[in-house]
Enzyme design. Structure first.
Site, PDB file in Angstrom:
ATOM      1  N   LYS A 163      64.321  10.319  15.356  1.00 31.03           N
ATOM      2  CA  LYS A 163      65.654   9.791  15.633  1.00 31.03           C
ATOM      3  C   LYS A 163      65.990  10.003  17.102  1.00 31.03           C
ATOM      4  O   LYS A 163      65.561  10.995  17.709  1.00 31.03           O
ATOM      5  CB  LYS A 163      66.709  10.542  14.807  1.00 31.03           C
ATOM      6  CG  LYS A 163      66.653  10.375  13.319  1.00 31.03           C
ATOM      7  CD  LYS A 163      67.736  11.240  12.668  1.00 31.03           C
ATOM      8  CE  LYS A 163      67.698  11.189  11.155  1.00 31.03           C
ATOM      9  NZ  LYS A 163      68.176   9.905  10.629  1.00 31.03           N
ATOM     10  N   ARG A 189      64.468   9.668  -0.117  1.00 31.48           N
ATOM     11  CA  ARG A 189      64.034   9.039  -1.375  1.00 31.48           C
ATOM     12  C   ARG A 189      62.632   9.502  -1.756  1.00 31.48           C
ATOM     13  O   ARG A 189      62.273   9.513  -2.939  1.00 31.48           O
ATOM     14  CB  ARG A 189      64.102   7.527  -1.240  1.00 31.48           C
ATOM     15  CG  ARG A 189      63.104   6.892  -0.325  1.00 31.48           C
ATOM     16  CD  ARG A 189      63.500   5.515   0.149  1.00 31.48           C
ATOM     17  NE  ARG A 189      64.624   5.578   1.076  1.00 31.48           N
ATOM     18  CZ  ARG A 189      65.202   4.517   1.629  1.00 31.48           C
ATOM     19  NH1 ARG A 189      64.763   3.305   1.337  1.00 31.48           N
ATOM     20  NH2 ARG A 189      66.204   4.663   2.464  1.00 31.48           N
TER      21      ARG A 189
END
Length: 466
Positions: free
Chosen positions: A244, A320
Site C-alpha cells: 500500500k 478473504r
C-alpha cells in the site's frame, strides 16, 4: 490486553440521594413547570434543539438541575444517542427526571455509558478528568446496559491499540483474557502447526511477519443451537508485496476490526445471558500481512482447507484469504448460524460510507430479523445481495477462485461471494463488511475504533436461534 490496559469500564452512579435532575426536552416543547422556576430557561434562550444544555441555578447560585434538548426528530438513526452530549454537565451524580413521550430512557442511559469511553492509554501526565455520573432510570436493566457498553469498549480498545502493542500474539492474549473472564475453552494453533492442521491459507498470508500467524478458537456452552462467529484478525496490513502507499496504511491497525467486533459481541452475549441454551464458537485467524523473503506473492496459486485453489492476484486482498480457511473449518461442524465480520473492502465504504454496515445473507427471514433489530437499537445495517451472476468474476482460468478480480466492479459483492464458497455446510451464513472506525466524533462515538452491527446482532440473535 490486561485489565490495566483497558479503558475504565462504564458504570452508572450507585446512589441517587443527591443526584441532580436533568429534564430531556424536545424542540418546541415546554420544559416541565418545576424546571421553569424563575423563568430561567426562557430568559437564557433555551429552545430544546439537539444537544442544547441549560443549567438551572439554585437559590444559592449552585447548579440545581439542567435541561437537555433533543431536537425535533431525535428518534431517527443515531441521533437518539445525542444524550451522550450530556456528559458535558458538571461532575457529580445526575438522574433523568423526565423524557418526552415516545422516547426511551434506556436508550438514553446507554448513550450516556457509551459516551464515557476514553482511549488514553498512551497519554502521559495527570489523571482522567472527572465525569458526571448517571443514576440508571427506574425500570431499566442497568446490568444489561453496562454489559453492552463494556463489550463495545473492548472492541474500541482492541481497534485503537496500535500494531506494536496489538499484533497476533497480543490479539491472542486478549482472546485468552476474555475466555478466562467468561469461563470459555480456548485453543490456538500457531505457526507451522497451521500446515499440519490443514489451514494453509492462514499460514501463507501470515508467514512473512515477525509474529507468527495463528488461529484462535474459543468455545462456550455445550447444548442448544450452534452459533459460530468468525472475525478477520489482520493486525496490520501493509498490503504485502502489493504494498500500500503510505497514505493508505495510516488506519491499518484497524484491519483486525472484525476480530475486535466478534470479541466484543461475545462479551455482550455472555454477560447479558443471551447465550443461555446456545453453543458458541469464535474463530479468529490472526496474522500480520507483512513483507519479507517468505511473503506470499502475486500470481501464487494456493490450496485451501476446502480443497479449492486460490489464485493470488493481489496480496492486499488478504482478509478473504485467511477467512476462507477459518470459514471452511467452521462449516465442517454445520452450525445453525455462521457470521463473519471483517474490515474487508474499500468498495463497501464507497457504496455506503463509514457509518452504515453492509451485510450479506441468503435467508430472508434472518436478514429481516436483523434489519428490525438494527433499527430498534440504532445500530444501522444494510442488506446487500449475494448476486450470483457475478460468480464468474471470481473464477479465473488457472485456478478455482481469484482473490482479487480485476475491473474494479462490485468489489464488496465479489468478496462476499468468495467467502460464501467456503461457508457451505452452515445452515445459514451472514457476512458483514464493516469499517470499524469513526472518522469524526459523534454522540456516544468518539473518533476512533468502533463496533458495527454488534448491538443489532445482540438484539436479533435470540430470535434468529430461537
Amino acid at each position: 490486553m490486561t485489565e490495566t490496559t483497558r479503558s475504565t469500564l462504564p458504570t452508572f452512579a450507585t446512589e441517587d440521594e443527591a443526584a441532580r435532575p436533568v429534564w430531556i426536552v424536545a424542540k418546541g416543547q415546554d420544559a416541565p413547570a418545576e424546571a421553569q422556576a424563575g423563568g430561567w430557561p426562557a430568559a437564557s434562550g433555551f429552545t430544546g434543539k439537539a444537544g442544547e444544555i441549560c443549567l438551572l441555578p439554585g437559590e444559592d447560585g449552585s447548579v440545581r438541575g439542567a435541561l437537555f434538548g433533543i431536537g425535533d426528530d431525535a428518534r431517527k438513526g443515531r441521533e437518539r444517542f445525542g444524550f451522550a452530549r450530556a456528559l458535558s454537565l458538571p461532575e457529580g451524580p445526575w438522574r433523568i427526571a423526565a423524557v418526552p413521550d415516545g422516547e426511551d430512557a434506556g436508550q438514553m442511559a446507554l448513550a450516556w455509558l457509551l459516551g464515557q469511553y476514553r482511549f488514553d492509554r498512551y497519554k502521559s501526565g495527570g489523571g482522567k478528568p472527572a465525569q458526571p455520573r448517571l443514576v440508571c432510570p427506574p425500570g431499566v436493566d442497568a446490568a444489561r446496559l453496562q454489559a453492552i457498553a463494556a463489550g463495545e469498549f473492548l472492541t474500541r480498545d482492541l481497534i485503537n491499540t496500535p500494531a506494536n502493542d496489538m499484533g497476533p500474539a497480543e490479539l491472542e492474549q486478549a482472546a485468552r483474557d476474555l475466555a478466562h473472564e467468561l469461563g470459555a475453552a480456548i485453543e490456538v494453533t500457531t505457526g507451522d502447526a497451521l500446515l499440519s492442521a490443514d489451514l494453509p491459507l492462514i499460514h501463507a498470508v501470515g508467514r512473512a511477519a515477525a509474529s507468527e500467524p495463528r488461529l484462535i478458537d474459543l468455545r462456550l456452552g455445550d447444548s442448544g443451537p450452534m452459533l459460530t462467529l468468525v472475525g478477520k484478525g489482520v493486525c496490520f496490513d501493509t498490503g504485502g508485496l502489493n504494498i500500500k502507499p503510505g497514505s493508505s496504511m495510516g488506519l491499518m491497525k484497524k484491519d483486525m476490526g472484525g476480530a475486535a467486533n466478534v470479541l466484543g459481541l461475545t462479551r455482550m452475549l455472555a454477560k447479558t445471558g443471551a447465550l443461555d441454551g446456545i453453543r458458541l464458537r469464535v474463530l479468529i485467524p490472526a496474522v500480520e500481512n507483512a513483507i519479507s523473503g517468505s511473503a506470499y506473492r502475486p500470481g501464487d496459486i494456493l490450496r485451501s482447507r476446502k480443497g479449492l485453489s486460490v489464485e493470488i492476484n493481489n496480496t492486499d486482498a488478504e482478509g478473504r484469504v485467511v477467512l476462507a480457511d477459518a470459514l471452511a473449518l467452521a462449516a465442517e461442524e454445520k452450525p445453525d448460524l455462521m457470521i463473519s465480520m471483517a474490515t474487508l473492502t474499500g468498495a463497501a465504504r464507497v457504496a455506503l460510507g463509514p457509518d452504515l454496515a453492509p451485510f450479506y445473507c441468503d435467508d430472508d427471514a434472518t436478514a429481516e430479523t436483523l434489519m428490525r433489530a438494527a433499527t430498534s437499537v440504532a445500530d444501522p445495517c444494510w442488506r446487500m445481495p449475494f448476486w450470483e451472476p457475478y460468480e464468474s468474476m471470481i473464477e479465473p482460468a488457472t485456478a478455482d477462485l481469484d482473490n482479487a478480480p480485476g475491473g474494479g466492479m462490485a468489489g464488496s459483492i465479489t468478496a462476499a461471494l468468495f467467502l460464501r464458497r467456503f461457508a457451505d455446510g452452515a445452515a445459514r451464513y451472514m457476512h458483514f463488511d464493516i469499517y470499524g472506525w469513526q472518522p469524526s466524533a459523534a454522540p456516544g462515538r468518539p473518533k476512533g475504533g468502533v463496533g458495527q452491527g454488534t448491538r443489532a446482532l445482540l438484539q436479533a440473535l435470540p430470535e434468529m436461534l430461537g
